[in-house]
Design a protein around this motif. Structure first.
Motif, PDB file in Angstrom:
ATOM      1  N   THR A  49      -5.947  -1.537  -5.843  1.00  0.00           N
ATOM      2  CA  THR A  49      -4.609  -1.195  -5.346  1.00  0.00           C
ATOM      3  C   THR A  49      -3.546  -2.138  -5.889  1.00  0.00           C
ATOM      4  O   THR A  49      -2.422  -1.726  -6.185  1.00  0.00           O
ATOM      5  CB  THR A  49      -4.593  -1.222  -3.802  1.00  0.00           C
ATOM      6  OG1 THR A  49      -5.555  -0.284  -3.305  1.00  0.00           O
ATOM      7  CG2 THR A  49      -3.219  -0.842  -3.271  1.00  0.00           C
TER       8      THR A  49
ATOM      9  N   ILE B  29      -5.045   4.586   1.260  1.00  0.00           N
ATOM     10  CA  ILE B  29      -3.695   5.117   1.028  1.00  0.00           C
ATOM     11  C   ILE B  29      -3.687   6.649   0.939  1.00  0.00           C
ATOM     12  O   ILE B  29      -2.644   7.246   0.724  1.00  0.00           O
ATOM     13  CB  ILE B  29      -3.078   4.532  -0.264  1.00  0.00           C
ATOM     14  CG1 ILE B  29      -3.898   4.917  -1.500  1.00  0.00           C
ATOM     15  CG2 ILE B  29      -2.932   3.027  -0.157  1.00  0.00           C
ATOM     16  CD1 ILE B  29      -3.252   4.518  -2.819  1.00  0.00           C
TER      17      ILE B  29
ATOM     18  N   ASP C 175       0.833  -1.210   0.000  1.00  0.00           N
ATOM     19  CA  ASP C 175       0.000   0.000   0.000  1.00  0.00           C
ATOM     20  C   ASP C 175       0.864   1.254   0.000  1.00  0.00           C
ATOM     21  O   ASP C 175       0.527   2.263  -0.630  1.00  0.00           O
ATOM     22  CB  ASP C 175      -0.928   0.015   1.227  1.00  0.00           C
ATOM     23  CG  ASP C 175      -2.150  -0.875   1.027  1.00  0.00           C
ATOM     24  OD1 ASP C 175      -2.289  -1.466  -0.065  1.00  0.00           O
ATOM     25  OD2 ASP C 175      -2.969  -0.981   1.968  1.00  0.00           O
TER      26      ASP C 175
END
Length: 449
Positions: A262, A118, A37
């Motif tokens: 992601t 994030i 991340d």
């Protein structure tokens, strides 16, 4: 004038560019040991920073071309005035952009749909590194000045020092030895900002040592440098339009990848960072060719300039294809340096296979566009770039990657089509020879001024 060697000029540029890339890869590699991340957060923030850097990159571009042309024509006074105006102008622009990012980073990230998971880390990174753009703007312009004066090795040595400092800072803040707090993304940002700050201080010292006696800094405060700015912007703004169009289209495509999740965003960061090594050969050859052709245009050696571009292009295409294929063959062990995620390794390998087709197309653009720019033909690449990036790359990326569900593979295919289309059109423009008339006009005006 001593004969200019492409190799002698380009290899320090290649080392410098490689080290800049390694600085980004060092961030990615070290953060990958922290979390995927965190890699995604830094990757999406750097996409925005790339767009912002274009805002003062156009000054550096105009500086490089004009100084090379004036030095080729043995007009050192005009070259020195261009250098001074460029450095001061870019520092001002870098300061303004840094302040904007300090206050609006989160809004920009939310605008492109960054995941809440994030967002916080991406915002912190963008704010800290954004403030260091003041130093980066100075480094870019002073570097362009020194390269045009052919002090390419000096810029390379400073870049080596910056990379060493950045890696040391990353290690300290990510792994926390000696009781140092583990700061993750924030630590990487602080390390980047610190290395850039020290970098510009050293760059200024090198500039003072090499060409300060020829740079009339005091004159810029006696009158508004309208003449110099006009010449810089005439080349720089169209060049900035091309880079801004590319980075803007990449930002839109990044928002497509955000829709894929992601993991896809992280895969893109890994594949792009590894594939960038192939592009460095083309960029270094392109920048070296630009400096040589700039000098040749100033010296009215048009036929030599034409041959220089064609020869450089052949070298760049050959290197791009060869290095791209070698990296693909080693793709799995390279990707496993960054991650153990099997899906990321598998998809990343396919993207690196497609990179073998992307990079020769990029070689066309890296070499021929720089050659056209050095000769003063700056508007055609911008027009074709805007049409191709937004009319081909973006819609095909959405169609194949999102609508038809091919994901990152579809998006990479869009890159291939865009790069080869633009590259072939750039070569056609160079062979057509319109730049010869523009070079003649520049020489006439330079002689009058």
């Amino acid at each position: 004038m001593k004969k200019l060697s492409l190799f002698a000029i380009s290899w320090p540029i290649f080392i410098e560019l490689s080290l800049h890339m390694l600085m980004g890869n060092a961030d990615t590699f070290m953060l990958s040991q922290y979390s995927d991340d965190a890699v995604a957060a830094v990757g999406v923030s750097n996409q925005i920073l790339s767009v912002m850097i274009v805002m003062f990159g156009f000054i550096a571009t105009g500086t490089s071309v004009l100084i090379a042309q004036f030095l080729g024509a043995k007009q050192e006074k005009e070259a020195s005035h261009i250098a001074v105006v460029s450095i001061i102008s870019n520092l001002i622009i870098g300061l303004i952009i840094g302040i904007v990012l300090l206050f609006f980073s989160q809004s920009l990230l939310q605008l492109i749909g960054v995941s809440p998971s994030i967002l916080s880390e991406a915002t912190i990174y963008l704010q800290i590194v954004g403030l260091s753009l003041l130093a980066q703007s100075g480094i870019m312009t002073i570097g362009a000045t020194l390269r045009s004066y052919r002090f390419t090795k000096d810029v390379m040595y400073v870049t080596i020092g910056m990379n060493i400092l950045n890696v040391i800072g990353n290690y300290l803040f990510i792994f926390g030895p000696f009781g140092i707090p583990v700061l993750g993304v924030q630590g990487v940002a602080l390390s980047t900002a610190l290395s850039r700050t020290i970098g510009i201080i050293v760059m200024l010292l090198v500039l003072y040592k090499r060409v300060n006696g020829k740079l009339p800094f005091s004159n810029v405060f006696k009158r508004f440098p309208a003449f110099e700015l006009k010449k810089i912007l005439k080349i720089g703004i169209p060049s900035a339009g091309e880079h801004l169009s590319f980075n803007g289209s990449q930002l839109v495509i990044t928002s497509f990848i955000v829709l894929l999740g992601t993991e896809a965003l992280t895969t893109r960061v890994y594949a792009q960072n590894i594939g960038m090594f192939v592009l460095l050969f083309s960029i270094a050859i392109g920048q070296g060719t630009q400096i040589i052709i700039g000098h040749q245009i100033g010296a009215k050696q048009l036929e030599e300039a034409y041959k220089r571009c064609i020869t450089s292009l052949q070298i760049a295409i050959g290197l791009a294809a060869f290095v791209g294929f070698v990296i693909f063959l080693c793709s799995e062990p390279i990707l496993r340096i960054f991650t153990d995620n099997t899906d990321i390794v598998k998809t990343g390998g396919l993207l690196l296979l497609l990179t073998v087709l992307v990079e020769p197309g990029r070689a066309f653009n890296a070499v021929v566009i720089n050659s056209l720019r050095a000769a003063g033909d700056v508007n055609f690449p911008v027009l074709i770039g805007i049409i191709s990036m937004w009319g081909v790359s973006v819609p095909i990326a959405y169609l194949l990657g999102i609508h038809l569900g091919y994901g990152l593979i579809g998006i990479w295919i869009a890159f291939i089509i865009d790069e080869w289309l633009r590259g072939i059109l750039m070569l056609w423009r160079w062979r057509q020879g319109k730049w010869r008339e523009m070079a003649f006009v520049h020489n006439q005006k330079s002689h009058v001024s």
